[in-house]
Motif scaffolding. Sequence first.
Motif, mmCIF file in Angstrom:
data_model
loop_
_atom_site.group_PDB
_atom_site.id
_atom_site.type_symbol
_atom_site.label_atom_id
_atom_site.label_comp_id
_atom_site.label_asym_id
_atom_site.label_seq_id
_atom_site.Cartn_x
_atom_site.Cartn_y
_atom_site.Cartn_z
ATOM 1 N N LYS A 25 0.830 -1.200 0.000
ATOM 2 C CA LYS A 25 0.000 0.000 0.000
ATOM 3 C C LYS A 25 0.868 1.254 0.000
ATOM 4 C CE LYS A 25 -3.771 -2.421 0.294
ATOM 5 N NZ LYS A 25 -4.747 -2.506 -0.787
ATOM 6 N N GLY A 26 1.800 1.342 0.953
ATOM 7 C CA GLY A 26 2.702 2.492 1.004
ATOM 8 C C GLY A 26 3.731 2.401 -0.097
ATOM 9 N N GLU A 27 4.275 3.551 -0.482
ATOM 10 C CA GLU A 27 5.230 3.571 -1.593
ATOM 11 C C GLU A 27 6.495 2.791 -1.289
ATOM 12 O OE1 GLU A 27 7.523 7.741 -1.044
ATOM 13 O OE2 GLU A 27 5.372 7.948 -1.380
ATOM 14 N N SER A 153 -7.924 2.508 13.119
ATOM 15 C CA SER A 153 -8.359 1.712 11.966
ATOM 16 C C SER A 153 -7.773 2.314 10.699
ATOM 17 C CB SER A 153 -9.893 1.664 11.862
ATOM 18 O OG SER A 153 -10.426 2.968 11.684
ATOM 19 N N PHE A 154 -7.699 1.500 9.657
ATOM 20 C CA PHE A 154 -7.267 1.991 8.355
ATOM 21 C C PHE A 154 -8.433 2.694 7.663
ATOM 22 C CE2 PHE A 154 -3.966 -1.352 8.719
ATOM 23 C CZ PHE A 154 -2.857 -0.574 8.418
ATOM 24 N N LEU A 155 -8.096 3.701 6.869
ATOM 25 C CA LEU A 155 -9.104 4.380 6.063
ATOM 26 C C LEU A 155 -9.147 3.758 4.665
ATOM 27 C CD1 LEU A 155 -8.581 8.154 6.932
ATOM 28 C CD2 LEU A 155 -10.304 6.584 7.826
ATOM 29 N N THR A 156 -10.277 3.858 4.024
ATOM 30 C CA THR A 156 -10.418 3.361 2.655
ATOM 31 C C THR A 156 -9.770 4.354 1.685
ATOM 32 O OG1 THR A 156 -12.579 4.430 2.502
ATOM 33 C CG2 THR A 156 -12.534 2.120 3.189
ATOM 34 N N ALA A 157 -9.758 3.980 0.428
ATOM 35 C CA ALA A 157 -9.111 4.812 -0.592
ATOM 36 C C ALA A 157 -9.814 6.159 -0.737
ATOM 37 C CB ALA A 157 -9.122 4.085 -1.928
ATOM 38 N N ASP A 158 -9.014 7.165 -1.064
ATOM 39 C CA ASP A 158 -9.531 8.498 -1.390
ATOM 40 C C ASP A 158 -8.843 8.920 -2.691
ATOM 41 O OD1 ASP A 158 -10.196 11.178 -1.654
ATOM 42 O OD2 ASP A 158 -9.964 11.636 0.479
ATOM 43 N N ASP A 159 -9.470 8.608 -3.815
ATOM 44 C CA ASP A 159 -8.856 8.869 -5.116
ATOM 45 C C ASP A 159 -8.600 10.353 -5.333
ATOM 46 O OD1 ASP A 159 -8.923 6.171 -5.676
ATOM 47 O OD2 ASP A 159 -10.869 6.279 -6.685
ATOM 48 N N ALA A 160 -9.500 11.190 -4.850
ATOM 49 C CA ALA A 160 -9.351 12.635 -5.045
ATOM 50 C C ALA A 160 -8.119 13.164 -4.328
ATOM 51 C CB ALA A 160 -10.600 13.361 -4.555
ATOM 52 N N ALA A 161 -7.822 12.595 -3.159
ATOM 53 C CA ALA A 161 -6.657 13.034 -2.393
ATOM 54 C C ALA A 161 -5.404 12.241 -2.735
ATOM 55 C CB ALA A 161 -6.939 12.931 -0.895
ATOM 56 N N GLY A 162 -5.561 11.188 -3.554
ATOM 57 C CA GLY A 162 -4.402 10.410 -3.988
ATOM 58 C C GLY A 162 -3.975 9.326 -3.020
ATOM 59 N N LYS A 164 -4.447 5.399 -1.432
ATOM 60 C CA LYS A 164 -4.958 4.060 -1.684
ATOM 61 C C LYS A 164 -5.687 3.541 -0.447
ATOM 62 C CE LYS A 164 -0.870 3.000 -4.504
ATOM 63 N NZ LYS A 164 0.321 2.112 -4.600
ATOM 64 N N ASN A 165 -6.343 2.401 -0.620
ATOM 65 C CA ASN A 165 -6.981 1.739 0.505
ATOM 66 C C ASN A 165 -5.925 1.326 1.534
ATOM 67 O OD1 ASN A 165 -9.201 0.506 1.906
ATOM 68 N ND2 ASN A 165 -8.494 -1.486 1.164
ATOM 69 N N LYS A 166 -6.196 1.567 2.803
ATOM 70 C CA LYS A 166 -5.307 1.218 3.916
ATOM 71 C C LYS A 166 -3.953 1.922 3.835
ATOM 72 C CE LYS A 166 -7.376 -3.248 5.040
ATOM 73 N NZ LYS A 166 -7.139 -4.683 5.306
#
Length: 259
Positions: A25-27, A153-162, A164-166
Amino acid sequence: MKAKKLFMTLVAVVIMVPSFQSCKKGENDPGISFSSRQARAAGEWTVSNMSMENTYTDDDGDVSKMESTYSGSTETVISTNVDGDKVTTVYTYSERMITLEKDGNYSETWTRRKTSVAVDYADASITDPPATILEDQLDGGIAETMTKTGTWSFLTADDAAGYKNKERIIFNVTSQTESGPDQYFDPSTFEFLWGTETTTESMGNGEMSTIVPITQLKGKEMIVEGDFAGSWDYMTTDPNGFEGNDSYTNSFSMTLTQD
């Protein structure tokens, strides 16, 4: 027959590889991991390094700044006011821990003592108080302790903010206890003495929350970092009140490790 077995093996590899890579998930996460991100995040973490910079700009364009660096057990905080005067405060920590439970509970605690305070005036002609402030500024050598509990908890994806999920964690603090130095006047001795004051505050879920992006979660190391900015309008309440707009920026990076 051998060709059929080879074909089935290749099919299995093709199916398995994407499922492993989906854990990234992370770069800077590992390309292949047999553990879920939830499992890798859970555990007891020690804050090993941290850097943070906050700037505050008022309605007149005056800027104040706070910079903090932490490594090992020492934190150095430099606060600069709108006139360019700097106060450097050094803290020594005996603990700085964050625990993420698998069931979603969270706790954070740190204990520190102020070890030095120094002033650097922009106007070199000012010499009072001296560069090293008197012991009263060291809080009588009494430690500060902060303990927070809540959920994570992990947050779901936010495509607008760039994101990904978790890729981000949200911390919801439901209880916070602070214990630290308190100076009071003793009428029997006509002296100011040092003691300890403790306060506990309870919050509803979501009332006090923090979101942090995770750029690396692999092995026994987690790195969280981000940049934020915001502003707000205000109006003073006095009869000659006025409206204004203040703004802030914040950037931080924190490295957490496990034994």
